[in-house]
Design an enzyme around this catalytic site. Sequence first.
Site, short mmCIF file in Angstrom:
data_model
loop_
_atom_site.label_atom_id
_atom_site.label_comp_id
_atom_site.label_asym_id
_atom_site.label_seq_id
_atom_site.Cartn_x
_atom_site.Cartn_y
_atom_site.Cartn_z
N MET A 136 6.37 -0.50 2.23
CA MET A 136 7.00 0.62 1.52
C MET A 136 8.50 0.44 1.66
SD MET A 136 4.29 3.47 2.77
CE MET A 136 3.71 2.39 4.07
N MET A 147 7.97 0.82 6.65
CA MET A 147 8.81 1.76 5.88
C MET A 147 10.27 1.52 6.21
SD MET A 147 6.69 5.24 6.53
CE MET A 147 4.90 5.31 6.32
N HIS A 150 1.29 -3.33 4.26
CA HIS A 150 1.68 -2.44 3.16
C HIS A 150 3.17 -2.18 3.29
CE1 HIS A 150 1.23 1.91 1.36
NE2 HIS A 150 1.90 1.10 0.57
N ASP A 184 -5.40 4.78 -0.01
CA ASP A 184 -4.59 5.03 1.19
C ASP A 184 -4.01 6.44 1.14
OD1 ASP A 184 -2.94 4.83 3.39
OD2 ASP A 184 -1.64 3.28 2.55
N HIS A 207 -4.39 -2.17 8.99
CA HIS A 207 -3.39 -1.82 7.98
C HIS A 207 -2.06 -1.52 8.66
CE1 HIS A 207 -2.37 -0.15 3.96
NE2 HIS A 207 -1.72 0.80 4.61
N SER A 264 -5.06 2.48 9.89
CA SER A 264 -3.60 2.37 9.81
C SER A 264 -3.00 2.64 11.17
CB SER A 264 -3.03 3.36 8.80
OG SER A 264 -1.63 3.46 8.99
N ASP A 286 1.79 -0.35 8.12
CA ASP A 286 2.66 0.38 7.20
C ASP A 286 4.12 0.16 7.56
OD1 ASP A 286 0.90 1.88 5.39
OD2 ASP A 286 0.20 2.87 7.23
N MET A 328 -2.27 4.87 -3.97
CA MET A 328 -1.85 5.87 -2.98
C MET A 328 -2.48 7.21 -3.36
SD MET A 328 0.04 4.37 -0.72
CE MET A 328 0.14 5.90 0.20
#
Length: 217
Positions: free
Chosen positions: A66, A35, A64, A173, A31, A6, A33, A135
């Site tokens: 979020m 957000m 991913h 994760d 990966h 990540s 992330d 998660m």
Amino acid sequence: MIIAPSILSADFASLGRDIEMINGSEAEWIHCDVMDGVFVPNISFGFPVIKSVAQMTEKVIDVHLMIVNPQNYVGAVRDCGAHIMNVHQEACTHLHRTVQAIKNAGMKAAVTLNPATPIVMLEDIITDLDMVLLMSVNPGFGGQKFIDGIVDKTRRLRSMIAESGSKALIQIDGGVNLQTAPVLAEAGADVLVAGSAVFGAPDPAAMIARLRACGRL
Ligand code: DX5
Ligand code: ZN
């Protein structure tokens, strides 16, 4: 075992150097992330960063999200060069429609469950999914402690997938390290995301190799 470092834990001032490290490592995926400060209490990075990363690697780009309303960004994620688009079940009112849109855009469709969301929420869509992400921390931050109950949840998800005939991979994760990786491999995980364990290691590429080897035990 597939290892997906990540980049949330990378050095963003030297991101190119960190991507070169991953390119030279045994990691198969990267990966990313995303957000939004609404779905999770933190803001990370967005599409321009993912696009730049995708342009300098042959690795699989695993995004991913979020964020709220992830269905609004299927085209944007695809245009970044992503291979996998991962949405939270908790963020999707019309999950089936969103999963179909991801696949129609030519990406693999993955759905993430927060620690408190039961796997039964995916029972009626499991055969449509390419991957389920469990998660193992509450999303929003790197470097948190692994929630032990996720090991049993992984086993139960493995059974659900086998019974349904689904081909979905299981990704974990949060809090993945040399202690938790072997247990997760034994429980049936296919893909491990690792942020702080990789980028906090003195030799990140060696750590990726060691985590990957946990799948062979
Ligand atoms: C957490 C993110 C993770 C995070 C994992 O909200 O989804 O991908 O980077 O970090 P570690 O491996 O440090 O727990
Ligand atoms: Zn993640």
